[in-house]
Motif scaffolding. Structure first.
Motif, PDB file in Angstrom:
ATOM      1  N   GLN A  36       0.817  -1.490   0.403  1.00 49.34           N
ATOM      2  CA  GLN A  36       0.031  -0.005  -0.139  1.00 49.34           C
ATOM      3  C   GLN A  36       0.973   1.046  -0.093  1.00 49.34           C
ATOM      4  O   GLN A  36       0.509   2.007  -0.257  1.00 49.34           O
ATOM      5  N   ASP A  37       1.748   1.294   0.758  1.00 49.89           N
ATOM      6  CA  ASP A  37       2.332   2.068   1.214  1.00 49.89           C
ATOM      7  C   ASP A  37       3.955   2.460  -0.158  1.00 49.89           C
ATOM      8  O   ASP A  37       4.215   3.722  -0.565  1.00 49.89           O
ATOM      9  N   ASP A  38       4.049   1.423  -0.559  1.00 49.87           N
ATOM     10  CA  ASP A  38       5.350   1.358  -1.620  1.00 49.87           C
ATOM     11  C   ASP A  38       5.090   0.643  -2.840  1.00 49.87           C
ATOM     12  O   ASP A  38       5.672  -0.626  -3.011  1.00 49.87           O
ATOM     13  N   PRO A  39       3.784   0.674  -3.586  1.00 49.22           N
ATOM     14  CA  PRO A  39       3.143  -0.226  -4.744  1.00 49.22           C
ATOM     15  C   PRO A  39       4.568  -0.301  -5.689  1.00 49.22           C
ATOM     16  O   PRO A  39       4.868  -1.319  -6.341  1.00 49.22           O
ATOM     17  N   GLU A  40       5.139   0.987  -6.535  1.00 46.99           N
ATOM     18  CA  GLU A  40       5.735   0.739  -7.238  1.00 46.99           C
ATOM     19  C   GLU A  40       7.265  -0.187  -6.752  1.00 46.99           C
ATOM     20  O   GLU A  40       7.833  -1.041  -7.578  1.00 46.99           O
ATOM     21  N   GLY A  41       8.023  -0.511  -5.879  1.00 48.10           N
ATOM     22  CA  GLY A  41       8.499  -0.936  -5.200  1.00 48.10           C
ATOM     23  C   GLY A  41       8.277  -3.288  -4.910  1.00 48.10           C
ATOM     24  O   GLY A  41       8.628  -3.378  -5.366  1.00 48.10           O
ATOM     25  N   CYS A  42       6.907  -2.210  -4.700  1.00 47.45           N
ATOM     26  CA  CYS A  42       6.259  -4.596  -4.490  1.00 47.45           C
ATOM     27  C   CYS A  42       6.212  -5.102  -5.826  1.00 47.45           C
ATOM     28  O   CYS A  42       6.258  -5.975  -6.543  1.00 47.45           O
ATOM     29  N   TYR A  43       5.665  -3.739  -6.864  1.00 47.27           N
ATOM     30  CA  TYR A  43       5.558  -4.459  -8.366  1.00 47.27           C
ATOM     31  C   TYR A  43       6.376  -4.950  -9.210  1.00 47.27           C
ATOM     32  O   TYR A  43       6.168  -5.843  -9.761  1.00 47.27           O
ATOM     33  N   SER A  44       7.502  -4.502  -8.765  1.00 46.08           N
ATOM     34  CA  SER A  44       8.818  -3.945  -9.966  1.00 46.08           C
ATOM     35  C   SER A  44       9.665  -5.402  -9.166  1.00 46.08           C
ATOM     36  O   SER A  44       9.492  -6.082  -9.837  1.00 46.08           O
ATOM     37  N   LEU A  45       9.624  -5.952  -7.793  1.00 50.82           N
ATOM     38  CA  LEU A  45       9.860  -6.173  -7.077  1.00 50.82           C
ATOM     39  C   LEU A  45       9.387  -6.938  -7.995  1.00 50.82           C
ATOM     40  O   LEU A  45      10.145  -9.082  -8.682  1.00 50.82           O
ATOM     41  N   LEU A  46       8.147  -8.143  -7.886  1.00 47.79           N
ATOM     42  CA  LEU A  46       7.252  -9.114  -8.958  1.00 47.79           C
ATOM     43  C   LEU A  46       7.925  -8.925  -9.819  1.00 47.79           C
ATOM     44  O   LEU A  46       7.509 -10.300 -10.009  1.00 47.79           O
ATOM     45  N   ALA A  47       7.464  -8.341 -10.654  1.00 44.49           N
ATOM     46  CA  ALA A  47       7.659  -8.443 -11.804  1.00 44.49           C
ATOM     47  C   ALA A  47       9.333  -8.757 -12.378  1.00 44.49           C
ATOM     48  O   ALA A  47       9.242  -9.820 -13.242  1.00 44.49           O
ATOM     49  N   ARG A  48      10.546  -8.427 -11.756  1.00 47.31           N
ATOM     50  CA  ARG A  48      11.213  -9.074 -11.890  1.00 47.31           C
ATOM     51  C   ARG A  48      11.710 -10.533 -11.322  1.00 47.31           C
ATOM     52  O   ARG A  48      12.118 -11.700 -11.881  1.00 47.31           O
ATOM     53  N   ASP A  49      10.735 -10.756 -10.040  1.00 48.41           N
ATOM     54  CA  ASP A  49      11.027 -12.107  -9.774  1.00 48.41           C
ATOM     55  C   ASP A  49       9.781 -13.742 -10.958  1.00 48.41           C
ATOM     56  O   ASP A  49      10.360 -14.303 -11.570  1.00 48.41           O
ATOM     57  N   ALA A  50       8.964 -12.617 -11.516  1.00 49.37           N
ATOM     58  CA  ALA A  50       8.795 -13.313 -12.681  1.00 49.37           C
ATOM     59  C   ALA A  50       9.200 -13.162 -13.451  1.00 49.37           C
ATOM     60  O   ALA A  50       8.968 -14.506 -14.516  1.00 49.37           O
ATOM     61  N   ALA A  51       9.519 -12.509 -14.145  1.00 52.64           N
ATOM     62  CA  ALA A  51      10.480 -12.445 -15.339  1.00 52.64           C
ATOM     63  C   ALA A  51      11.360 -13.931 -15.337  1.00 52.64           C
ATOM     64  O   ALA A  51      12.018 -14.606 -15.717  1.00 52.64           O
TER      65      ALA A  51
END
Ligand SMILES: C[S@@+](CC[C@H](N)C(=O)[O-])C[C@H]1O[C@@H](n2cnc3c(N)ncnc32)[C@H](O)[C@@H]1O
Length: 257
Positions: A36-51
């Protein structure tokens, strides 16, 4: 999913080298807590992980065509592009797309993608299956646009997962409407999801039976997406898997025609 912030175009270092590992799971868990506070950090990490996961099964995505279905505001598409893929976002909801979607994002429903057969080397769908009323048709469309031998990445949070009720979890175990009402009472805001409207009770057992029965795809791996250990084993235990997997990752290949 929240709109992306400014730092998404910066190439971030990979936070971990092995999958699965405790370090990886801990990093993801911490990122979820800060979502909630840092969606950028959360989803960027998730995206790198999924890739990373896609590349672990299929090699580098550079130069390949990746189709991201239901990709929200485009973190995953952007990450595939950073790695040199020809990545395209297909998302039906303008609100989810936000005001700064990736270039050439297409407003399209996953049931009916404006793509010819077999165009994608990788078809990617993260956390969408539980949001569609007809998962079978959705999967058929993913298979249709994937080239023979191409990879299909599908992950979803199953209904009986501790996170199955999304923003009203874990109270969904006591009934969806009750959990939804509790959320509204506690936060003063209406919940985003409603069971049977934009969230559906998808189960691991029935989904596995469904995909294994298909003759257009083969299942390469069925595993917990985030667990650091026993990621495939947990999915083999009927009953337990519905509670313990948290999020099922299906890696599939399109069969030769
Ligand atoms: C929980 S979000 C996931 C977003 C992103 N893929 C992620 O993993 O963060 C669910 C997404 O599924 C999309 N969606 C819902 N129904 C869809 C459909 N029929 N076809 C394609 N996408 C759909 C929603 O608009 C939303 O962007």
């Amino acid at each position: 999913m929240r709109p992306r912030g400014g730092a998404s175009h910066v190439t971030a270092p990979r936070p971990y080298g092995h999958d699965p590992s405790f370090r990886r799971s801990l990093a993801l868990f911490r990122a979820f807590l800060r979502e909630q506070d840092d969606p950028e950090g959360c989803y960027s990490l998730l995206a790198r992980d999924a890739a990373d996961q896609v590349e672990a099964y299929d090699g580098p995505v550079a130069g390949r065509t990746v189709v991201d279905v239901g990709g929200g505001s485009g973190y995953f598409t952007e990450e595939f592009r950073r790695r040199g893929a020809h990545a395209f976002l297909f998302e039906p909801d303008l609100t989810e797309l936000g005001d700064r979607p990736p270039d050439s994002a297409v407003v399209a429903d996953g049931y009916l993608l404006p793509l010819r057969d077999g165009v994608a080397d990788v078809t990617f769908s993260s956390n969408v299956l539980e949001h569609v009323a007809d998962p079978e048709t959705f999967l058929s469309e993913l298979a249709r646009v994937t080239r023979p031998g191409g990879l299909i990445y599908v992950s979803f949070t199953n209904w009986l997962s501790p996170w199955g009720g999304h923003e009203w979890a874990p109270w969904h175990y006591f009934g969806a409407e009750r959990a939804r009402a509790r959320y509204a009472r506690r936060t003063g805001r209406p919940a985003k999801h409603r069971l049977g409207e934009n969230l559906f009770a998808v189960h691991i057992g029935s989904t596995l039976r469904q995909v294994r029965a298909r003759d257009d795809i083969t299942v390469v791996s069925a595993r917990s997406r985030y667990w650091p250990f026993l990621a495939e084993t947990v999915v083999k235990a009927p009953g337990i898997r519905e509670f313990a997997t948290w999020n099922l990752l299906l890696i599939m290949r399109r069969c030769p025609t």
